[in-house]
Design a protein around this motif. Structure first.
Motif, PDB file in Angstrom:
ATOM      1  N   LEU A  22       0.823  -1.212   0.000  1.00  0.00           N
ATOM      2  CA  LEU A  22       0.000   0.000   0.000  1.00  0.00           C
ATOM      3  C   LEU A  22       0.860   1.266   0.000  1.00  0.00           C
ATOM      4  O   LEU A  22       0.523   2.254  -0.664  1.00  0.00           O
ATOM      5  N   ILE A  23       1.971   1.212   0.728  1.00  0.00           N
ATOM      6  CA  ILE A  23       2.866   2.372   0.753  1.00  0.00           C
ATOM      7  C   ILE A  23       3.473   2.614  -0.626  1.00  0.00           C
ATOM      8  O   ILE A  23       3.469   3.739  -1.151  1.00  0.00           O
ATOM      9  N   PHE A  24       3.988   1.547  -1.243  1.00  0.00           N
ATOM     10  CA  PHE A  24       4.593   1.691  -2.568  1.00  0.00           C
ATOM     11  C   PHE A  24       3.551   2.087  -3.614  1.00  0.00           C
ATOM     12  O   PHE A  24       3.845   2.853  -4.536  1.00  0.00           O
ATOM     13  N   ALA A  25       2.323   1.567  -3.453  1.00  0.00           N
ATOM     14  CA  ALA A  25       1.264   1.923  -4.406  1.00  0.00           C
ATOM     15  C   ALA A  25       0.910   3.398  -4.308  1.00  0.00           C
ATOM     16  O   ALA A  25       0.709   4.073  -5.327  1.00  0.00           O
ATOM     17  N   SER A  26       0.855   3.919  -3.082  1.00  0.00           N
ATOM     18  CA  SER A  26       0.543   5.345  -2.924  1.00  0.00           C
ATOM     19  C   SER A  26       1.652   6.214  -3.495  1.00  0.00           C
ATOM     20  O   SER A  26       1.395   7.284  -4.068  1.00  0.00           O
ATOM     21  N   ILE A  27       2.899   5.748  -3.354  1.00  0.00           N
ATOM     22  CA  ILE A  27       4.016   6.491  -3.941  1.00  0.00           C
ATOM     23  C   ILE A  27       3.918   6.485  -5.463  1.00  0.00           C
ATOM     24  O   ILE A  27       4.105   7.511  -6.129  1.00  0.00           O
ATOM     25  N   ALA A  28       3.600   5.317  -6.030  1.00  0.00           N
ATOM     26  CA  ALA A  28       3.498   5.197  -7.481  1.00  0.00           C
ATOM     27  C   ALA A  28       2.353   6.037  -8.035  1.00  0.00           C
ATOM     28  O   ALA A  28       2.466   6.653  -9.105  1.00  0.00           O
ATOM     29  N   MET A  29       1.246   6.098  -7.294  1.00  0.00           N
ATOM     30  CA  MET A  29       0.093   6.883  -7.754  1.00  0.00           C
ATOM     31  C   MET A  29       0.390   8.376  -7.732  1.00  0.00           C
ATOM     32  O   MET A  29      -0.251   9.158  -8.434  1.00  0.00           O
ATOM     33  N   GLY A  30       1.383   8.792  -6.920  1.00  0.00           N
ATOM     34  CA  GLY A  30       1.748  10.202  -6.874  1.00  0.00           C
ATOM     35  C   GLY A  30       2.462  10.662  -8.120  1.00  0.00           C
ATOM     36  O   GLY A  30       2.560  11.870  -8.373  1.00  0.00           O
ATOM     37  N   GLY A  31       2.993   9.708  -8.880  1.00  0.00           N
ATOM     38  CA  GLY A  31       3.604  10.048 -10.160  1.00  0.00           C
ATOM     39  C   GLY A  31       5.056  10.469 -10.071  1.00  0.00           C
ATOM     40  O   GLY A  31       5.696  10.692 -11.101  1.00  0.00           O
ATOM     41  N   GLY A  32       5.607  10.575  -8.902  1.00  0.00           N
ATOM     42  CA  GLY A  32       6.990  11.037  -8.784  1.00  0.00           C
ATOM     43  C   GLY A  32       8.020   9.933  -8.847  1.00  0.00           C
ATOM     44  O   GLY A  32       9.219  10.199  -8.882  1.00  0.00           O
TER      45      GLY A  32
END
Length: 258
Positions: free
Chosen positions: A15-25
């Motif tokens: 979930l942490i990595f997914a939220s980072i990926a969804m941020g686009g950075g």
């Protein structure tokens, strides 16, 4: 293998990595070697200061209890003790020797072998209870070690953030470096929170649950060995050991026996 622990860790980090990926950075802005050194190295150093080295090294094997379940199932344990009680009632305690090699649990095996060797049931119970107390102490030390890591990680994350802020303030004459410096400073707080709340605190809770579960099973084994040593019938052994289980599980054991 404890699937729940594996799933929980994968889900938490996923979930942490997914939220980072969804941020686009991308992931690279969230990777900083000095921040990792402060959080991970600082947490380990705090644990080494808190505990003797032998306890720290021993705690790593205790932590494996979060991932591997080594204790027997209570239902299977009751069935095994019923079989041993029946054999002892029929052919005597010495007849248990033929079954002792097939006992997988070392704690139970030592108890049965001591019974075969002629140790009185009361004395054997006292010895096994002493050993159980030592096992509980080792598990408690392992939990304290993980708790110490969980408490130290956020603190070292804050230390790293303060270090980063001091370094950032030294470059205020260059506004282009402020944003990047602030991001790096906050990463240590992120690392500390993740280590504490995704890894250490949940693992400490699992260790506590495992320790309680193992204590109940070990107490069942002590009661079973003492009952066989006292000449109890297989039915009496079953009823005595079933009292350690929850009412529903106890009813299931009774239904299987019937």
């Amino acid at each position: 293998m404890d699937i729940a622990t594996i799933i929980g860790l994968i889900l938490g980090f996923g979930l942490i990595f997914a939220s980072i990926a969804m941020g686009g950075g991308g992931l690279s802005p969230f990777i900083d070697a000095p921040s990792m050194m402060i959080v991970f190295g600082g947490s380990i150093s705090a644990a080494l200061i808190n505990f003797p080295l032998k306890n720290v090294l021993g705690s790593f094997s205790v932590v494996l209890n979060c991932f591997f379940q080594k204790i027997p199932e209570p239902k299977a344990l009751i069935g095994e003790f019923k079989e041993l009680a029946q054999l002892a009632r029929k052919d005597g305690l010495l007849a248990l020797e033929q079954k002792s090699d097939s006992i997988e649990d070392d704690f139970m095996k030592r108890g049965i072998e001591s019974l075969i060797g002629g140790t009185p049931a009361d004395e054997l119970r006292e010895t096994m209870e002493t050993e159980l107390g030592c096992i509980d102490e080792r598990h408690s030390m392992g939990k304290k070690f993980v708790d110490a890591m969980g408490a130290a990680a956020p603190a070292f994350g804050m230390i790293g953030t303060l270090i980063g802020l001091v370094q950032m303030l030294q470059s205020l004459d260059d506004p282009s470096k402020i944003g990047g410096g602030m991001a790096v400073a906050l990463l240590t707080t992120l690392y500390g929170a993740v280590v504490a709340n995704v890894v250490c605190i949940p693992l400490a809770g699992k260790l506590e649950a495992r320790a309680k579960e193992e204590t109940v099973v070990r107490e069942m084994i002590i009661a079973g060995v003492a009952a066989i040593g006292g000449g109890a019938t297989p039915r009496a052994v079953e009823e005595q050991l079933a009292t350690f289980m929850a009412p529903k599980s106890r009813a299931d054991v009774g239904a299987e026996a019937a």
